[in-house]
Design an enzyme around this catalytic site. Structure first.
Site, mmCIF file in Angstrom:
data_model
loop_
_atom_site.group_PDB
_atom_site.id
_atom_site.type_symbol
_atom_site.label_atom_id
_atom_site.label_comp_id
_atom_site.label_asym_id
_atom_site.label_seq_id
_atom_site.Cartn_x
_atom_site.Cartn_y
_atom_site.Cartn_z
ATOM 1 N N LEU A 342 0.824 -1.217 0.000
ATOM 2 C CA LEU A 342 0.000 0.000 0.000
ATOM 3 C C LEU A 342 0.859 1.268 0.000
ATOM 4 O O LEU A 342 0.325 2.386 -0.025
ATOM 5 C CB LEU A 342 -0.950 0.001 1.197
ATOM 6 C CG LEU A 342 -2.335 -0.613 0.944
ATOM 7 C CD1 LEU A 342 -2.275 -2.098 0.614
ATOM 8 C CD2 LEU A 342 -3.235 -0.406 2.148
ATOM 9 N N GLU A 367 -0.819 -15.642 25.019
ATOM 10 C CA GLU A 367 -1.242 -17.050 24.888
ATOM 11 C C GLU A 367 -0.068 -17.961 24.541
ATOM 12 O O GLU A 367 -0.206 -18.938 23.802
ATOM 13 C CB GLU A 367 -2.304 -17.199 23.801
ATOM 14 C CG GLU A 367 -3.573 -16.454 24.095
ATOM 15 C CD GLU A 367 -4.457 -17.196 25.055
ATOM 16 O OE1 GLU A 367 -4.052 -18.288 25.506
ATOM 17 O OE2 GLU A 367 -5.529 -16.682 25.375
HETATM 18 P P1 TGC Z 1 4.624 -28.616 32.087
HETATM 19 O O1 TGC Z 1 5.435 -29.583 32.893
HETATM 20 O O2 TGC Z 1 4.773 -28.605 30.621
HETATM 21 O O3 TGC Z 1 3.079 -28.845 32.404
HETATM 22 C C1 TGC Z 1 2.556 -28.828 33.723
HETATM 23 C C2 TGC Z 1 1.289 -29.678 33.695
HETATM 24 O O4 TGC Z 1 0.365 -29.108 32.772
HETATM 25 C C3 TGC Z 1 0.102 -30.023 31.680
HETATM 26 N N1 TGC Z 1 0.058 -29.218 30.464
HETATM 27 C C4 TGC Z 1 -1.085 -28.935 29.840
HETATM 28 N N2 TGC Z 1 -2.342 -29.319 30.083
HETATM 29 C C5 TGC Z 1 -3.286 -28.856 29.255
HETATM 30 N N3 TGC Z 1 -3.011 -28.030 28.230
HETATM 31 C C6 TGC Z 1 -1.759 -27.619 27.953
HETATM 32 N N4 TGC Z 1 -1.532 -26.790 26.940
HETATM 33 C C7 TGC Z 1 -0.728 -28.077 28.777
HETATM 34 N N5 TGC Z 1 0.614 -27.876 28.810
HETATM 35 C C8 TGC Z 1 1.079 -28.586 29.842
HETATM 36 C C9 TGC Z 1 1.245 -31.014 31.710
HETATM 37 O O5 TGC Z 1 0.871 -32.242 31.143
HETATM 38 C C10 TGC Z 1 1.521 -31.110 33.185
HETATM 39 O O6 TGC Z 1 0.489 -31.903 33.744
HETATM 40 P P2 TGC Z 1 0.761 -32.828 35.031
HETATM 41 O O7 TGC Z 1 -0.486 -33.623 35.200
HETATM 42 O O8 TGC Z 1 1.949 -33.659 34.694
HETATM 43 O O9 TGC Z 1 1.000 -31.893 36.170
HETATM 44 O O10 TGC Z 1 4.866 -27.194 32.705
HETATM 45 P P3 TGC Z 1 6.089 -26.233 32.576
HETATM 46 O O11 TGC Z 1 6.257 -25.568 33.911
HETATM 47 O O12 TGC Z 1 7.254 -26.963 31.949
HETATM 48 O O13 TGC Z 1 5.557 -25.069 31.610
HETATM 49 C C11 TGC Z 1 5.305 -25.294 30.337
HETATM 50 C C12 TGC Z 1 5.093 -23.987 29.536
HETATM 51 C C13 TGC Z 1 6.267 -23.044 29.586
HETATM 52 C C14 TGC Z 1 4.923 -24.472 28.120
HETATM 53 C C15 TGC Z 1 3.841 -23.288 30.018
HETATM 54 O O14 TGC Z 1 4.042 -22.736 31.235
HETATM 55 C C16 TGC Z 1 3.315 -22.276 29.034
HETATM 56 O O15 TGC Z 1 2.517 -22.617 28.164
HETATM 57 N N6 TGC Z 1 3.698 -20.958 29.147
HETATM 58 C C17 TGC Z 1 3.108 -19.900 28.377
HETATM 59 C C18 TGC Z 1 2.204 -19.100 29.277
HETATM 60 C C19 TGC Z 1 1.020 -18.530 28.554
HETATM 61 O O16 TGC Z 1 0.646 -18.973 27.481
HETATM 62 N N7 TGC Z 1 0.372 -17.549 29.161
HETATM 63 C C20 TGC Z 1 -0.821 -17.005 28.623
HETATM 64 C C21 TGC Z 1 -1.524 -16.153 29.641
HETATM 65 S S1 TGC Z 1 -3.226 -15.808 29.250
HETATM 66 C C22 TGC Z 1 -3.149 -14.801 27.937
HETATM 67 O O17 TGC Z 1 -2.164 -14.511 27.354
HETATM 68 C C23 TGC Z 1 -4.460 -14.299 27.515
HETATM 69 S S2 TGC Z 1 -4.415 -13.265 26.167
HETATM 70 C C24 TGC Z 1 -6.055 -13.125 26.036
HETATM 71 C C25 TGC Z 1 -6.553 -12.410 24.891
HETATM 72 O O18 TGC Z 1 -6.717 -11.186 24.988
HETATM 73 O O19 TGC Z 1 -6.874 -13.088 23.860
HETATM 74 P P1 FAD Z 2 8.588 -13.085 28.864
HETATM 75 O O1 FAD Z 2 8.114 -14.358 29.409
HETATM 76 O O2 FAD Z 2 9.397 -12.200 29.744
HETATM 77 O O3 FAD Z 2 9.314 -13.299 27.494
HETATM 78 C C1 FAD Z 2 10.258 -12.369 26.946
HETATM 79 C C2 FAD Z 2 10.997 -13.051 25.786
HETATM 80 O O4 FAD Z 2 11.695 -14.197 26.287
HETATM 81 C C3 FAD Z 2 10.066 -13.565 24.698
HETATM 82 O O5 FAD Z 2 10.687 -13.396 23.447
HETATM 83 C C4 FAD Z 2 9.947 -15.038 25.017
HETATM 84 O O6 FAD Z 2 9.628 -15.832 23.871
HETATM 85 C C5 FAD Z 2 11.340 -15.347 25.527
HETATM 86 N N1 FAD Z 2 11.373 -16.510 26.424
HETATM 87 C C6 FAD Z 2 10.645 -16.703 27.556
HETATM 88 N N2 FAD Z 2 10.944 -17.895 28.107
HETATM 89 C C7 FAD Z 2 11.872 -18.472 27.317
HETATM 90 C C8 FAD Z 2 12.592 -19.710 27.359
HETATM 91 N N3 FAD Z 2 12.391 -20.598 28.340
HETATM 92 N N4 FAD Z 2 13.497 -19.964 26.389
HETATM 93 C C9 FAD Z 2 13.705 -19.076 25.377
HETATM 94 N N5 FAD Z 2 13.067 -17.877 25.282
HETATM 95 C C10 FAD Z 2 12.159 -17.590 26.241
HETATM 96 N N6 FAD Z 2 -2.088 -12.699 30.456
HETATM 97 C C11 FAD Z 2 -3.124 -13.170 31.212
HETATM 98 O O7 FAD Z 2 -2.925 -13.921 32.157
HETATM 99 N N7 FAD Z 2 -4.418 -12.786 30.932
HETATM 100 C C12 FAD Z 2 -4.716 -11.952 29.909
HETATM 101 O O8 FAD Z 2 -5.891 -11.655 29.685
HETATM 102 C C13 FAD Z 2 -3.660 -11.436 29.120
HETATM 103 N N8 FAD Z 2 -3.919 -10.530 28.147
HETATM 104 C C14 FAD Z 2 -2.861 -9.912 27.499
HETATM 105 C C15 FAD Z 2 -3.114 -8.832 26.653
HETATM 106 C C16 FAD Z 2 -2.057 -8.161 26.043
HETATM 107 C C17 FAD Z 2 -2.320 -6.967 25.197
HETATM 108 C C18 FAD Z 2 -0.728 -8.626 26.230
HETATM 109 C C19 FAD Z 2 0.427 -7.947 25.554
HETATM 110 C C20 FAD Z 2 -0.459 -9.682 27.072
HETATM 111 C C21 FAD Z 2 -1.526 -10.329 27.737
HETATM 112 N N9 FAD Z 2 -1.299 -11.347 28.673
HETATM 113 C C22 FAD Z 2 -2.327 -11.853 29.428
HETATM 114 C C23 FAD Z 2 0.079 -11.695 29.039
HETATM 115 C C24 FAD Z 2 0.765 -12.634 28.059
HETATM 116 O O9 FAD Z 2 0.281 -13.927 28.134
HETATM 117 C C25 FAD Z 2 2.276 -12.598 28.357
HETATM 118 O O10 FAD Z 2 2.729 -11.329 27.950
HETATM 119 C C26 FAD Z 2 3.014 -13.697 27.634
HETATM 120 O O11 FAD Z 2 2.708 -14.969 28.187
HETATM 121 C C27 FAD Z 2 4.551 -13.507 27.664
HETATM 122 O O12 FAD Z 2 5.005 -13.212 28.945
HETATM 123 P P2 FAD Z 2 5.963 -11.932 29.195
HETATM 124 O O13 FAD Z 2 5.315 -10.740 28.589
HETATM 125 O O14 FAD Z 2 6.261 -11.901 30.639
HETATM 126 O O15 FAD Z 2 7.270 -12.233 28.366
#
Ligand code: TGC
Ligand code: FAD
Length: 389
Positions: A342, A367
């Site tokens: 664009l 997520e």
């Molecule tokens: P790990 O040992 O892998 O797992 C612990 C336990 O959890 C089970 N598990 C799951 N179960 C269901 N669904 C999944 N996706 C699962 N992943 C793992 C696993 O089997 C185990 O179960 P058990 O029975 O053995 O206890 O745990 P870890 O400490 O090594 O962590 C894994 C890691 C780093 C992948 C995890 O912590 C992770 O996914 N981190 C990313 C955090 C994240 O996605 N945060 C999002 C926050 S909410 C958000 O962003 C909302 S945005 C909303 C919006 O506006 O749309």
């Molecule tokens: P960090 O974990 O500090 O990551 C920083 C950098 O390090 C990234 O590049 C990452 O990939 C890298 N990194 C992290 N760990 C590793 C590793 N082990 N090895 C290699 N690289 C790594 N959360 C909620 O709970 N509820 C919500 O509703 C929600 N809404 C959101 C809305 C917005 C607009 C935003 C921006 C975030 C929201 N979040 C929410 C939070 C979101 O899920 C986190 O920002 C996200 O999970 C990443 O965590 P962090 O920002 O602390 O980054």
């Protein structure tokens, strides 16, 4: 110019009539009711057209793949198509629906008592009760297992302390699903907005996802009755199970954002004259369009298969990681190329590609970041953990 959805591989043929009707209804809602408002909300930084919530509820968009409690009980293809159409409008619109449906209604539905379901789900499906999901903390995003928020049992209640940051819809929510450490592992609590010691504050200054409310939650000695604890799960798998729902929706939603950008670039390049020829008649722009269309088509096929696996109960969470990781990356690349095609016009708000592009930077982070999904898949394929903990 009216939006024309790319359907190069005749995905429509694979959809049920019901799914097509759902998709077309949401598409019309986005065109007529959301898109005329979005730029105003982007300019306002962190606001959302809350007046559309009753209409979204009327369309059955909240908890649409849940059964009973006033929910639509749709299959996962139709649920995915809803997220696709919402995110074609804006990632902030899909976020609103993801949080309400996948991150708040789903945990109550899956981990809650019958009493909790009866109390909260009908109002949430009707858009009368709004929820948020508190997992992330200032120092624990990718590694939520390290969270500091803590709930201590005292008599028939829990005393909750901690801070949650980056919480979508925090300040407009009636309830927050808050995850906290307990002596028995991480547990989920339904925190009501008027509980003493609970406060939500807006976060401002975002370059991305501006048409969405992002908040901090503060909990200081909040007394949460035992009846507000979600008893169906303990440990990190509780919140991670909810994330599967929302990540699944994002995989579809990213296609919608990419479709909007592709369509904009295609239509623009057919009309924009460069050296007396349409931009679209030149090789390099065509190469960009072909790449976009190919990647969107691959993403559509990925989602369709994922939906079938989910409906059959054969979904493993790394499969969701692959789709979230791939499709968001795809959409971000499509948005960047579309913005580029664009030219200078691409940086003004008459066009949507740049808005999608900056939104998708958030979608790449929340997520589970792109890197985290790479590591989840790396561990699944090799059996070796490269998280570095
Ligand atoms: P790990 O040992 O892998 O797992 C612990 C336990 O959890 C089970 N598990 C799951 N179960 C269901 N669904 C999944 N996706 C699962 N992943 C793992 C696993 O089997 C185990 O179960 P058990 O029975 O053995 O206890 O745990 P870890 O400490 O090594 O962590 C894994 C890691 C780093 C992948 C995890 O912590 C992770 O996914 N981190 C990313 C955090 C994240 O996605 N945060 C999002 C926050 S909410 C958000 O962003 C909302 S945005 C909303 C919006 O506006 O749309
Ligand atoms: P960090 O974990 O500090 O990551 C920083 C950098 O390090 C990234 O590049 C990452 O990939 C890298 N990194 C992290 N760990 C590793 C590793 N082990 N090895 C290699 N690289 C790594 N959360 C909620 O709970 N509820 C919500 O509703 C929600 N809404 C959101 C809305 C917005 C607009 C935003 C921006 C975030 C929201 N979040 C929410 C939070 C979101 O899920 C986190 O920002 C996200 O999970 C990443 O965590 P962090 O920002 O602390 O980054």
């Amino acid at each position: 110019m009216a939006f024309e959805a790319l359907d190069f591989y005749r995905i429509d043929d694979e959809l049920s009539e019901d799914a097509r009707i759902v998709r077309d209804t949401v598409r019309e809602f986005v065109d007529k009711e959301f898109l005329p408002l979005v730029v105003e909300h982007v300019r306002r930084d962190g606001s959302f057209p809350m007046e559309l919530v009753p209409k979204m509820a009327e369309l059955g968009l909240f908890g649409s793949n849940l059964h009973g409690y006033g929910c639509a009980g749709l299959d996962n293809v139709a649920y995915g198509l809803i997220q696709q159409e919402l995110e074609r409008g804006d990632s902030g619109l899909r976020s609103f629906s993801s949080v309400q449906s996948g991150l708040c209604m789903y945990p109550i539905y899956t981990y809650g008592t019958d009493k909790q379901k009866d109390r909260w789900l009908p109002g949430m499906a009707a858009g009368e009760v709004i929820g948020c999901f508190g997992l992330t903390e200032p120092d624990f995003g990718s590694d939520p297992g390290g969270m500091l928020s803590r709930a201590e049992k005292r008599g028939n209640a829990w005393i909750l302390n901690g801070t949650k940051r980056w919480i979508t819809n925090g300040t407009v929510s009636d309830i927050a699903i808050v995850w906290a450490q307990t002596d028995d592992g991480i547990q989920g609590f339904i925190v009501e907005k008027d509980f003493a010691g609970f406060e939500a504050r807006d976060m401002k200054g975002k370059f991305s996802l501006r048409a969405s409310i992002t908040s901090e939650l503060f909990m200081s000695d909040v007394e949460v009755p035992e009846e507000n604890r979600l008893p169906g799960v303990k440990g990190l798998k509780g919140p991670l199970g909810c994330l599967n729902q929302a990540r699944y929706g994002i995989a579809w939603g990213a296609i919608g954002a990419a479709q909007a950008c592709f369509d904009e670039a295609l239509q623009y390049s057919k009309e924009r004259m460069i050296m007396k020829r349409p931009l679209a008649s030149l090789q390099i722009p065509q190469q960009k369009l072909v790449k976009m269309a190919t990647e969107i088509t691959k993403a559509q096929l990925l989602c369709l298969r994922l939906a079938k696996l989910k409906d059959e109960g054969n979904l493993r969470h790394p499969m969701v990681s692959m789709a979230k990781m791939n499709n968001v990356d795809m959409a971000l690349n499509v948005a960047r190329d579309a913005r580029d095609m664009l030219g200078a016009n691409g940086i003004v708000d008459d066009y949507c590609s740049m808005r999608h592009m900056v939104n998708l930077e958030t979608v790449r982070t929340y997520e589970g970041t792109h890197d985290i999904h790479t590591l989840i898949l790396g561990r699944d394929l090799t059996g070796l953990d490269a998280f570095g903990g």
